[in-house]
Scaffold this motif. Structure first.
Motif, short mmCIF file in Angstrom:
data_model
loop_
_atom_site.label_atom_id
_atom_site.label_comp_id
_atom_site.label_asym_id
_atom_site.label_seq_id
_atom_site.Cartn_x
_atom_site.Cartn_y
_atom_site.Cartn_z
N ASN A 244 0.83 -1.21 0.00
CA ASN A 244 0.00 0.00 0.00
C ASN A 244 0.87 1.26 0.00
O ASN A 244 0.52 2.26 0.62
CB ASN A 244 -0.94 0.00 1.21
CG ASN A 244 -1.97 -1.09 1.12
OD1 ASN A 244 -1.86 -2.11 1.78
ND2 ASN A 244 -2.96 -0.92 0.26
N LEU A 245 1.97 1.19 -0.71
CA LEU A 245 2.95 2.30 -0.70
C LEU A 245 2.31 3.64 -1.08
O LEU A 245 2.58 4.66 -0.43
CB LEU A 245 4.09 1.98 -1.67
CG LEU A 245 5.33 2.87 -1.54
CD1 LEU A 245 6.06 2.57 -0.25
CD2 LEU A 245 6.27 2.65 -2.72
N ALA A 246 1.46 3.62 -2.10
CA ALA A 246 0.84 4.88 -2.54
C ALA A 246 -0.01 5.48 -1.42
O ALA A 246 -0.17 6.70 -1.34
CB ALA A 246 -0.01 4.64 -3.77
N MET A 247 -0.53 4.61 -0.54
CA MET A 247 -1.41 5.10 0.53
C MET A 247 -0.62 5.66 1.71
O MET A 247 -1.00 6.69 2.25
CB MET A 247 -2.32 3.97 1.04
CG MET A 247 -3.52 3.73 0.18
SD MET A 247 -3.11 2.64 -1.17
CE MET A 247 -4.35 3.04 -2.35
N HIS A 248 0.46 4.97 2.14
CA HIS A 248 1.16 5.48 3.33
C HIS A 248 2.32 6.39 2.97
O HIS A 248 2.23 7.61 3.16
CB HIS A 248 1.55 4.37 4.32
CG HIS A 248 2.19 3.14 3.78
ND1 HIS A 248 3.43 3.13 3.23
CD2 HIS A 248 1.74 1.85 3.70
CE1 HIS A 248 3.75 1.89 2.87
NE2 HIS A 248 2.72 1.09 3.13
N VAL A 249 3.38 5.85 2.38
CA VAL A 249 4.53 6.70 2.02
C VAL A 249 4.12 7.68 0.91
O VAL A 249 4.57 8.82 0.89
CB VAL A 249 5.72 5.81 1.60
CG1 VAL A 249 6.83 6.64 0.98
CG2 VAL A 249 6.26 5.06 2.82
N GLY A 250 3.27 7.24 0.01
CA GLY A 250 2.77 8.10 -1.07
C GLY A 250 1.74 9.11 -0.60
O GLY A 250 1.33 9.98 -1.37
N LEU A 251 1.26 8.97 0.63
CA LEU A 251 0.41 9.94 1.34
C LEU A 251 -1.03 10.07 0.84
O LEU A 251 -1.74 10.97 1.26
CB LEU A 251 1.05 11.34 1.33
CG LEU A 251 2.42 11.48 2.00
CD1 LEU A 251 2.96 12.88 1.82
CD2 LEU A 251 2.33 11.16 3.48
N TYR A 372 3.16 0.25 -9.30
CA TYR A 372 2.14 1.24 -8.92
C TYR A 372 2.64 2.12 -7.77
O TYR A 372 2.60 3.35 -7.84
CB TYR A 372 0.87 0.46 -8.51
CG TYR A 372 -0.26 1.28 -7.94
CD1 TYR A 372 -0.75 2.37 -8.62
CD2 TYR A 372 -0.87 0.92 -6.74
CE1 TYR A 372 -1.82 3.10 -8.10
CE2 TYR A 372 -1.93 1.63 -6.22
CZ TYR A 372 -2.39 2.73 -6.91
OH TYR A 372 -3.44 3.45 -6.40
N GLY A 373 3.16 1.48 -6.73
CA GLY A 373 3.68 2.23 -5.59
C GLY A 373 4.89 3.06 -5.97
O GLY A 373 5.02 4.22 -5.57
N LEU A 374 5.74 2.46 -6.79
CA LEU A 374 6.99 3.12 -7.20
C LEU A 374 6.69 4.42 -7.97
O LEU A 374 7.34 5.45 -7.73
CB LEU A 374 7.80 2.15 -8.07
CG LEU A 374 9.23 2.53 -8.42
CD1 LEU A 374 10.08 2.58 -7.16
CD2 LEU A 374 9.83 1.52 -9.39
N ILE A 375 5.73 4.36 -8.86
CA ILE A 375 5.43 5.53 -9.70
C ILE A 375 4.95 6.72 -8.85
O ILE A 375 5.32 7.86 -9.11
CB ILE A 375 4.38 5.16 -10.79
CG1 ILE A 375 5.04 4.25 -11.82
CG2 ILE A 375 3.81 6.40 -11.46
CD1 ILE A 375 4.11 3.70 -12.88
N LEU A 376 4.15 6.45 -7.83
CA LEU A 376 3.57 7.55 -7.04
C LEU A 376 4.43 7.96 -5.84
O LEU A 376 4.23 9.02 -5.27
CB LEU A 376 2.16 7.18 -6.58
CG LEU A 376 1.16 6.86 -7.70
CD1 LEU A 376 -0.18 6.48 -7.12
CD2 LEU A 376 0.99 8.03 -8.66
N CYS A 422 15.33 4.90 -10.47
CA CYS A 422 14.78 3.66 -9.86
C CYS A 422 14.72 2.53 -10.89
O CYS A 422 15.06 1.39 -10.58
CB CYS A 422 13.38 3.91 -9.31
SG CYS A 422 13.40 4.76 -7.74
N PHE A 423 14.25 2.84 -12.10
CA PHE A 423 14.12 1.78 -13.09
C PHE A 423 15.48 1.29 -13.58
O PHE A 423 15.59 0.19 -14.11
CB PHE A 423 13.20 2.21 -14.24
CG PHE A 423 11.75 2.13 -13.84
CD1 PHE A 423 11.12 0.89 -13.71
CD2 PHE A 423 11.02 3.27 -13.54
CE1 PHE A 423 9.79 0.81 -13.30
CE2 PHE A 423 9.69 3.20 -13.14
CZ PHE A 423 9.08 1.96 -13.01
N ALA A 424 16.51 2.12 -13.38
CA ALA A 424 17.86 1.71 -13.80
C ALA A 424 18.64 1.02 -12.68
O ALA A 424 19.68 0.43 -12.93
CB ALA A 424 18.63 2.93 -14.29
N LEU A 425 18.14 1.12 -11.46
CA LEU A 425 18.89 0.54 -10.32
C LEU A 425 19.06 -0.98 -10.52
O LEU A 425 18.10 -1.67 -10.84
CB LEU A 425 18.14 0.78 -9.01
CG LEU A 425 18.28 2.17 -8.35
CD1 LEU A 425 17.39 2.25 -7.12
CD2 LEU A 425 19.72 2.44 -7.97
#
Lengths: 454, 67
Positions: A244-251, A372-376, A422-425
């Motif tokens: 749920n990254l977009a919800m917590h860290v993504g705010l 999804y989480g990474l993008i936001l 991030c996508f290159a890491l």
């Protein structure tokens, strides 16, 4: 062009007008409401897929338990220490807070990106429901590794479900949401009862004496299914954290926590993570093992609880797709603000239904959730920096809002730049967001500090 | 008064339906009932949950409205 964007932004503001003002003290909600909200929201149709995939990815029982315990705990702490404090201090939704920081142009781009991501997520829910309905008609469901629609019958069933969900979302989101709230406790019971009922098929004795042994050898035995990547502790831990990254860290859950009396209400997210995610994922692990490690949510639920299981998968897909379609419609309305809500929801539903026909979205759900989480995520880092670091470093806050910028280009550059890095890491997809968050935080702070000096 | 009674009664029956779903799974696991009986009772108990939970919500809504 500038005038066009400004006009679109004004129209977009009208759509969100109802939550423009900070939440009044009298409207704050009790902790019990937060517990119920989280408990209900985090048991969905996708839990059948996620828990099942942990088995197919060859995780061992101890790695799974430890990974879920730590990962879900980190998710709860992210809500508590990152999302809730900002929400309680501002009492605003992310939409309005981001507008002050990044300007209406960037907010619009964020909204559109969010809408497409929501559509794909709702599409995955529809695909999961299709597996249940396919079972009724004897239609074969796509196997692991399949990306394109497998046949006309699968497409027909999926489109029919997509159209039904869309029509229901168009007819009345509010009333249906109330019904969905009633379904949540039952869906949770289906997971628990289903796991208990498949235990005899897996060879567990009624005295539970060999439960651990069966778990280690017949369910999470550490052997990945052919074609699936082998997972370890770190994969599960990070997945549970970023689910749920977009919800917590993504705010984006600022929309929820702005109603909290205290920032510590973030701890109530534990009701969604532990009885919700953790238990449901463990339960679906038992269910997928009982059907011979076949990724077929409909069959898993049918074998576990019978016809009610088929109904559960359809219902769980719908109860999650319904608000997702509504949110996608709301976000997409920024492109064509003159369209009525029903029309834009219908368009979002049509797009979602077509996407649902492609099984790749539910068969690669774990990777999609990561993307999804990474993008936001960078947007969350930008807001975090502006809220906490800028006052400490004496950098002027909310410049976009104060100076009337349509675009805060620094936000856009940091967002896209972070994603490119991030996508290159050279690390697994699941581990990229964490360094990315620090990169976005540092880059945005440094660039805005440099601008101040100029 | 009547609404409150209906609300409490339907709430209790809804919870009983939900509890039955869990109980019947445990009975099946313990080998007390057959698979067919388990799945049928589960279905009926599930229907009971939805019927009584909807009734409770409706009764709660009406009693709030009348206050």
């Amino acid at each position: 062009m500038r005038e066009k964007i400004a006009r679109a932004a004004r129209a977009m503001d009208k759509l969100y007008e109802f939550d423009r003002e900070p939440v009044a003290i009298g409207k704050l909600q009790s902790g019990g409401k937060f517990a119920a909200l989280f408990a209900g929201e985090h048991v969905a149709a996708t839990e059948f897929v996620i828990g099942g995939f942990f088995v197919l990815h060859g995780i061992t029982a101890w790695d799974l338990l430890l990974g879920l315990l730590i990962g879900n705990l980190l998710a709860v702490l992210s809500w508590t220490f990152i999302c809730a404090p900002i929400a309680v201090r501002t009492r605003l939704t992310l939409y309005w807070y981001l507008r002050k920081i990044a300007g209406p142009g960037v907010t619009m781009i964020y909204n559109i990106a969010n809408a497409f991501l929501y559509c794909i997520l709702a599409g995955a829910m529809i695909s999961v429901s299709s597996t249940a309905v396919s079972l009724l008609f004897g239609i074969s469901v796509p196997g692991l590794g399949q990306m394109l629609p497998t046949g006309a019958d699968w497409v027909a069933v999926t489109l029919a479900i997509g159209v039904t969900f869309t029509v229901l979302a168009v007819l009345g989101f509010e009333k249906l949401s109330r019904f969905a709230a009633l379904a949540s406790p039952w869906i949770f019971v289906v997971f628990v009862a289903g796991a208990v009922a498949v235990l005899p098929k897996l060879g567990v004795r009624p005295d539970l004496g060999n439960l651990l042994e069966v778990s280690r050898t017949a369910v999470w035995n550490g052997v990945a299914v052919s074609g699936q990547e082998k997972f370890g502790l770190a994969h599960v831990l990070f997945f549970a954290w970023f689910c749920n990254l977009a919800m917590h860290v993504g705010l984006s859950d600022m929309a929820v926590f702005r109603y909290a009396k205290r920032w510590t209400y973030g701890l109530y997210s534990a009701f969604g993570m532990f009885p919700g995610h953790m238990l449901a994922w463990l339960a679906s692990g038992f269910m997928v093992a009982a059907v011979g490690r076949e990724m077929h949510p409909g069959l898993m639920a049918y074998e576990a609880v019978g016809a009610a299981g088929v109904f559960c998968v359809v219902l769980a897909g719908w109860t999650t797709a319904n608000p997702t379609l509504y949110r996608a419609g709301l976000a997409l309305q920024t492109i064509s603000p003159d369209w009525p809500r029903w029309k834009i929801t219908a368009v979002a539903g049509a797009l979602t239904s077509v996407l649902a026909c492609f099984p790749v979205f539910f068969l690669k759900l774990l990777d999609y959730v990561a993307v999804y989480g990474l993008i936001l995520m960078p947007v969350g880092a930008v807001v975090f920096a502006e809220h906490w670091l800028f006052p400490l470093l004496k950098i002027e806050q909310y410049q976009a809002g104060k100076k009337g910028w349509i675009f805060n280009w620094t936000v856009l550059v940091v967002w896209l730049g972070t994603l490119a890095i991030c996508f290159a890491l050279p690390v697994h997809l699941y581990f990229r967001w964490l360094p990315g968050w620090f990169i976005a935080l540092g880059a945005y702070t440094a660039l805005m500090a440099a601008r101040r000096r100029r | 008064m009547k609404r409150r009674l209906l609300k409490n009664l339907s709430g209790g029956l809804a919870l009983a339906g939900l509890a039955s779903c869990l109980a019947v799974a445990i009975f099946y696991f313990l080998g007390c009932i057959s698979e067919g009986a388990y799945k049928t009772i589960f279905l009926l108990a599930s229907a009971a949950w939805f019927v009584f939970a909807i009734l409770r919500t409706a009764a709660a809504g009406k009693s709030e409205g009348s206050q």
